[in-house]
Design an enzyme around this catalytic site. Structure first.
Site, PDB file in Angstrom:
ATOM      1  N   ARG A  15       0.825  -1.225   0.000  1.00 46.73           N
ATOM      2  CA  ARG A  15       0.000   0.000   0.000  1.00 46.73           C
ATOM      3  C   ARG A  15       0.852   1.265   0.000  1.00 46.73           C
ATOM      4  O   ARG A  15       0.348   2.362  -0.139  1.00 46.73           O
ATOM      5  CB  ARG A  15      -0.919   0.065   1.238  1.00 46.73           C
ATOM      6  CG  ARG A  15      -1.719  -1.199   1.473  1.00 46.73           C
ATOM      7  CD  ARG A  15      -2.777  -1.347   0.406  1.00 46.73           C
ATOM      8  NE  ARG A  15      -2.924  -2.758   0.102  1.00 46.73           N
ATOM      9  CZ  ARG A  15      -4.074  -3.370  -0.104  1.00 46.73           C
ATOM     10  NH1 ARG A  15      -5.196  -2.703  -0.054  1.00 46.73           N
ATOM     11  NH2 ARG A  15      -4.105  -4.659  -0.412  1.00 46.73           N
ATOM     12  N   GLY A  19       5.689   0.115  -2.928  1.00 47.15           N
ATOM     13  CA  GLY A  19       4.963  -1.145  -3.135  1.00 47.15           C
ATOM     14  C   GLY A  19       3.847  -1.000  -4.156  1.00 47.15           C
ATOM     15  O   GLY A  19       3.658  -1.873  -5.011  1.00 47.15           O
ATOM     16  N   SER A 110      18.237   2.576   1.140  1.00 47.36           N
ATOM     17  CA  SER A 110      18.210   3.997   0.779  1.00 47.36           C
ATOM     18  C   SER A 110      19.641   4.511   0.702  1.00 47.36           C
ATOM     19  O   SER A 110      20.542   3.978   1.358  1.00 47.36           O
ATOM     20  CB  SER A 110      17.436   4.743   1.856  1.00 47.36           C
ATOM     21  OG  SER A 110      17.871   6.070   1.932  1.00 47.36           O
ATOM     22  N   SER A 111      19.823   5.596  -0.057  1.00 46.53           N
ATOM     23  CA  SER A 111      21.178   6.151  -0.201  1.00 46.53           C
ATOM     24  C   SER A 111      21.718   6.715   1.117  1.00 46.53           C
ATOM     25  O   SER A 111      22.906   7.006   1.213  1.00 46.53           O
ATOM     26  CB  SER A 111      21.197   7.237  -1.274  1.00 46.53           C
ATOM     27  OG  SER A 111      20.262   8.243  -0.972  1.00 46.53           O
ATOM     28  N   CYS A 112      20.865   6.840   2.131  1.00 48.50           N
ATOM     29  CA  CYS A 112      21.367   7.365   3.415  1.00 48.50           C
ATOM     30  C   CYS A 112      22.178   6.332   4.190  1.00 48.50           C
ATOM     31  O   CYS A 112      22.702   6.643   5.262  1.00 48.50           O
ATOM     32  CB  CYS A 112      20.242   7.921   4.262  1.00 48.50           C
ATOM     33  SG  CYS A 112      19.184   6.663   4.938  1.00 48.50           S
ATOM     34  N   TYR A 139      17.631   5.153  10.929  1.00 47.59           N
ATOM     35  CA  TYR A 139      17.079   4.487   9.741  1.00 47.59           C
ATOM     36  C   TYR A 139      18.215   3.807   8.966  1.00 47.59           C
ATOM     37  O   TYR A 139      18.097   2.662   8.528  1.00 47.59           O
ATOM     38  CB  TYR A 139      16.395   5.552   8.884  1.00 47.59           C
ATOM     39  CG  TYR A 139      15.788   5.051   7.600  1.00 47.59           C
ATOM     40  CD1 TYR A 139      14.626   4.296   7.612  1.00 47.59           C
ATOM     41  CD2 TYR A 139      16.362   5.355   6.364  1.00 47.59           C
ATOM     42  CE1 TYR A 139      14.050   3.859   6.428  1.00 47.59           C
ATOM     43  CE2 TYR A 139      15.794   4.923   5.181  1.00 47.59           C
ATOM     44  CZ  TYR A 139      14.634   4.176   5.225  1.00 47.59           C
ATOM     45  OH  TYR A 139      14.066   3.736   4.049  1.00 47.59           O
ATOM     46  N   LYS A 143      18.749  -0.152   7.947  1.00 48.19           N
ATOM     47  CA  LYS A 143      18.859  -0.586   6.547  1.00 48.19           C
ATOM     48  C   LYS A 143      20.185  -1.300   6.288  1.00 48.19           C
ATOM     49  O   LYS A 143      20.235  -2.271   5.521  1.00 48.19           O
ATOM     50  CB  LYS A 143      18.692   0.619   5.608  1.00 48.19           C
ATOM     51  CG  LYS A 143      17.264   1.134   5.561  1.00 48.19           C
ATOM     52  CD  LYS A 143      16.344   0.079   4.948  1.00 48.19           C
ATOM     53  CE  LYS A 143      14.897   0.452   4.947  1.00 48.19           C
ATOM     54  NZ  LYS A 143      14.028  -0.618   4.411  1.00 48.19           N
ATOM     55  N   HIS A 182       8.977  13.763   3.058  1.00 50.18           N
ATOM     56  CA  HIS A 182      10.230  14.175   2.426  1.00 50.18           C
ATOM     57  C   HIS A 182      10.020  15.525   1.737  1.00 50.18           C
ATOM     58  O   HIS A 182       8.899  16.007   1.604  1.00 50.18           O
ATOM     59  CB  HIS A 182      10.678  13.125   1.405  1.00 50.18           C
ATOM     60  CG  HIS A 182      11.147  11.861   2.049  1.00 50.18           C
ATOM     61  ND1 HIS A 182      10.350  10.748   2.163  1.00 50.18           N
ATOM     62  CD2 HIS A 182      12.322  11.542   2.642  1.00 50.18           C
ATOM     63  CE1 HIS A 182      11.017   9.795   2.788  1.00 50.18           C
ATOM     64  NE2 HIS A 182      12.222  10.245   3.093  1.00 50.18           N
ATOM     65  N   ARG A 212      20.363  16.929  -3.885  1.00 49.78           N
ATOM     66  CA  ARG A 212      19.714  15.623  -3.783  1.00 49.78           C
ATOM     67  C   ARG A 212      19.479  15.056  -5.181  1.00 49.78           C
ATOM     68  O   ARG A 212      19.351  15.789  -6.152  1.00 49.78           O
ATOM     69  CB  ARG A 212      18.363  15.715  -3.070  1.00 49.78           C
ATOM     70  CG  ARG A 212      18.424  16.076  -1.597  1.00 49.78           C
ATOM     71  CD  ARG A 212      18.982  14.941  -0.748  1.00 49.78           C
ATOM     72  NE  ARG A 212      18.936  15.242   0.674  1.00 49.78           N
ATOM     73  CZ  ARG A 212      19.887  15.916   1.323  1.00 49.78           C
ATOM     74  NH1 ARG A 212      20.955  16.359   0.691  1.00 49.78           N
ATOM     75  NH2 ARG A 212      19.773  16.121   2.624  1.00 49.78           N
ATOM     76  N   ASP A 272      19.815  21.113   7.331  1.00 45.37           N
ATOM     77  CA  ASP A 272      20.093  20.801   5.921  1.00 45.37           C
ATOM     78  C   ASP A 272      20.273  19.299   5.708  1.00 45.37           C
ATOM     79  O   ASP A 272      20.080  18.796   4.614  1.00 45.37           O
ATOM     80  CB  ASP A 272      21.400  21.487   5.483  1.00 45.37           C
ATOM     81  CG  ASP A 272      21.153  22.885   4.944  1.00 45.37           C
ATOM     82  OD1 ASP A 272      20.013  23.188   4.559  1.00 45.37           O
ATOM     83  OD2 ASP A 272      22.126  23.665   4.917  1.00 45.37           O
TER      84      ASP A 272
HETATM   85  O1  GFB Z   1      13.621  14.930   1.916  1.00 49.45           O
HETATM   86  P1  GFB Z   1      14.254  15.214   3.210  1.00 49.45           P
HETATM   87  O2  GFB Z   1      13.350  15.339   4.384  1.00 49.45           O
HETATM   88  O3  GFB Z   1      15.308  14.103   3.563  1.00 49.45           O
HETATM   89  O4  GFB Z   1      15.053  16.614   3.100  1.00 49.45           O
HETATM   90  P2  GFB Z   1      16.877  13.816   3.371  1.00 49.45           P
HETATM   91  C1  GFB Z   1      15.913  16.923   2.044  1.00 49.45           C
HETATM   92  C2  GFB Z   1      16.358  18.362   2.150  1.00 49.45           C
HETATM   93  O5  GFB Z   1      15.237  19.220   1.863  1.00 49.45           O
HETATM   94  C3  GFB Z   1      16.883  18.806   3.518  1.00 49.45           C
HETATM   95  C4  GFB Z   1      15.146  20.233   2.833  1.00 49.45           C
HETATM   96  O6  GFB Z   1      17.977  19.680   3.320  1.00 49.45           O
HETATM   97  C5  GFB Z   1      15.688  19.568   4.092  1.00 49.45           C
HETATM   98  O7  GFB Z   1      16.036  20.536   5.058  1.00 49.45           O
HETATM   99  N1  GFB Z   1      13.760  20.716   2.931  1.00 49.45           N
HETATM  100  C6  GFB Z   1      13.360  21.962   2.552  1.00 49.45           C
HETATM  101  C7  GFB Z   1      12.693  20.073   3.404  1.00 49.45           C
HETATM  102  N2  GFB Z   1      12.070  22.137   2.819  1.00 49.45           N
HETATM  103  C8  GFB Z   1      11.605  20.968   3.329  1.00 49.45           C
HETATM  104  C9  GFB Z   1      10.320  20.541   3.793  1.00 49.45           C
HETATM  105  O8  GFB Z   1       9.337  21.268   3.788  1.00 49.45           O
HETATM  106  N3  GFB Z   1      10.252  19.237   4.230  1.00 49.45           N
HETATM  107  C10 GFB Z   1      11.326  18.411   4.256  1.00 49.45           C
HETATM  108  N4  GFB Z   1      11.171  17.148   4.685  1.00 49.45           N
HETATM  109  N5  GFB Z   1      12.551  18.818   3.861  1.00 49.45           N
HETATM  110  C11 GFB Z   1      16.076  11.496   4.099  1.00 49.45           C
HETATM  111  C12 GFB Z   1      16.362  10.596   5.253  1.00 49.45           C
HETATM  112  O9  GFB Z   1      17.015  12.494   4.162  1.00 49.45           O
HETATM  113  O10 GFB Z   1      16.218  10.872   2.858  1.00 49.45           O
HETATM  114  C13 GFB Z   1      15.743   9.267   5.117  1.00 49.45           C
HETATM  115  O11 GFB Z   1      15.944  11.264   6.428  1.00 49.45           O
HETATM  116  C14 GFB Z   1      15.857   8.697   3.726  1.00 49.45           C
HETATM  117  O12 GFB Z   1      16.335   8.418   6.037  1.00 49.45           O
HETATM  118  C15 GFB Z   1      15.519   9.705   2.669  1.00 49.45           C
HETATM  119  O13 GFB Z   1      17.149   8.210   3.509  1.00 49.45           O
HETATM  120  C16 GFB Z   1      15.719   9.194   1.277  1.00 49.45           C
HETATM  121  O14 GFB Z   1      17.226  13.622   1.933  1.00 49.45           O
HETATM  122  O15 GFB Z   1      17.702  14.837   4.093  1.00 49.45           O
END
Ligand code: GFB
Length: 312
Positions: A15, A19, A110-112, A139, A143, A182, A212, A272
Site C-alpha cells: 500500500r 509497493g 536507501s542512499s542514506c 534508519y 537498513k 520528504h 539531492r 540541511d
Molecule cells: O527529503 P528530506 O526530508 O530528507 O530533506 P533527506 C531533504 C532536504 O530538503 C533537507 C530540505 O535539506 C531539508 O532541510 N527541505 C526543505 C525540506 N524544505 C523541506 C520541507 O518542507 N520538508 C522536508 N522534509 N525537507 C532522508 C532521510 O534524508 O532521505 C531518510 O531522512 C531517507 O532516512 C531519505 O534516507 C531518502 O534527503 O535529508
C-alpha cells in the site's frame, strides 16, 4: 537471468508508495501472481504472524518494500520507531523467506546508508567506510542491518537475496504530511496551498544549498523488476536518477509546475542534513538499466495525481 513470469510474488508494503508502484509495474508487464496483503492481513512486526502467513501463501519471490520511512524531521524525532520498526520488519520477513524456501528476495534500502562524507558519486563499495549523517543514522543503521542479513543468508545458506539502494524517491501515493514527509511532496503541498490561499510566501527548510538525487517511483519500480531478473550478487546495487539538483532549484521547479508566483524564503533554523548524496549507478547501467523520464515530467505527473487525489 531469473524470470518473474508465473511466480507467486509477495510485495511487502504493497500500500506504500514503492509497493503500489511495483504492483502497477508488475501488473502492466504481466509478471506473476501478486500477493498484496495490507497491514491487517499481514503485520510484519509480528514474527508469528509473518511465519504463519508465509506458510499459508508460499511466495516464490519477495519484494521487501515495507518500511517505516519519513523525511529529515521524522527521522530525527522518532529514532526508536525508525530503528526498531525497520529492524523488526527485516528480521521477520527475511528469516521467514529463508525458512519457507523463497527463491528470490529483493530488499530495499536507501542512499542514506552511506557515510556522510563519502566520496561522490557514491559507489556501492563506500558502505561502512565512515560515520553516518546524524539526522538519519537510526534508519540507516536498520537498513545496513537488512543488507547484512541478506548477505549473511546468501553466504551461509546460498539464498538468492539481493539488496537495492534507491536515491530520494517521490511519486503517486507519497506522504504529503508537512511534519513527516520528504522534501518533494512537502514543497508540492506548500506551493499548492499557497497558490490556493493566495499567500505571497513559502518557507523552505534549511539553506536551499543541499544537493539531492530524485527518482520517480514508477521508474524505481521498473528498475526493481529489472534487478530482480538480472542481478544476483552479494553486494547491494545503487538505483539512482544519475542527476542532482539543489533544494533551491527544486523549490523553483515545483513552484513553476504548481503555478506559485510568490516569494520563496529559506528557514535556516531547520536542518540541511547531508549536503550531497549522489550515487554512482554505473553497476546498474552496465547491466542495461537507465532512467528515462525527466524530473520536470515526473513532478508534473505527480502534481496531477496530487490534485486528483489530495488537493482541496
Ligand atoms: O527529503 P528530506 O526530508 O530528507 O530533506 P533527506 C531533504 C532536504 O530538503 C533537507 C530540505 O535539506 C531539508 O532541510 N527541505 C526543505 C525540506 N524544505 C523541506 C520541507 O518542507 N520538508 C522536508 N522534509 N525537507 C532522508 C532521510 O534524508 O532521505 C531518510 O531522512 C531517507 O532516512 C531519505 O534516507 C531518502 O534527503 O535529508
Amino acid at each position: 537471468m531469473y524470470t518473474l513470469n508465473n511466480k507467486k510474488i509477495l510485495i511487502a508494503g504493497a500500500r506504500g508508495m514503492v509497493g503500489s508502484a511495483l504492483a502497477r509495474t508488475l501488473t502492466d508487464q504481466g509478471k506473476g501472481e501478486l500477493l498484496l496483503p495490507n497491514r491487517q492481513q499481514l503485520d510484519l512486526a509480528d514474527p508469528i504472524t509473518v511465519t504463519h502467513w508465509m506458510k499459508e501463501h508460499r511466495p516464490d519471490v519477495v519484494f521487501l518494500a515495507a518500511a517505516k520511512v519519513g523525511g529529515i524531521a521524522a527521522n530525527s524525532n522518532f529514532p526508536v520507531d525508525f530503528l526498531l520498526d525497520n529492524l523488526a520488519i527485516e528480521i521477520n520477513l527475511i528469516k521467514a523467506a529463508y525458512e519457507l524456501g523463497v527463491e528470490k528476495l529483493i530488499f530495499l534500502g536507501s542512499s542514506c546508508i552511506y557515510p556522510k562524507h563519502a566520496e561522490q558519486p557514491i559507489k556501492e563499495t563506500s558502505l561502512l567506510t565512515g560515520a553516518l549523517e546524524p539526522t538519519n543514522e537510526w534508519y540507516a543503521i536498520a537498513k545496513i542491518a537488512g543488507i547484512k542479513l541478506c548477505q549473511a543468508y546468501r553466504t551461509q545458506y546460498g539464498c538468492d537475496f539481493i539488496s537495492a539502494m534507491p536515491c530520494n524517491l517521490f511519486g503517486k501515493n507519497d506522504n504529503f504530511d508537512l511534519e513527516t514527509s520528504h522534501v518533494l511532496p512537502a514543497l508540492m503541498r506548500k506551493f499548492h496551498d499557497a497558490k490556493t490561499n493566495k499567500a505571497d510566501k513559502v518557507w523552505v527548510w534549511g539553506s536551499g544549498t543541499p544537493l539531492r538525487e530524485f527518482l520517480y517511483v514508477d521508474e524505481l519500480a521498473n528498475a526493481l523488476v529489472f534487478v530482480a531478473e538480472n542481478y544476483s550478487e552479494l553486494e547491494h546495487i545503487n538505483i539512482g536518477a544519475e542527476k542532482e539538483i539543489s533544494i533551491k532549484e527544486l523549490a523553483e521547479l515545483i513552484a513553476q509546475i504548481v503555478g506559485f508566483k510568490g516569494e520563496i524564503c529559506f528557514d535556516s533554523s531547520k536542518p540541511d542534513g547531508t549536503l550531497r548524496k549522489m550515487m554512482d549507478c554505473s553497476k546498474l547501467s552496465k547491466l542495461g538499466w537507465r532512467p528515462q523520464l525527466s524530473l520536470q515530467a515526473a513532478i508534473s505527473e505527480t502534481y496531477k495525481w496530487y490534485c486528483d487525489n489530495h488537493a482541496e
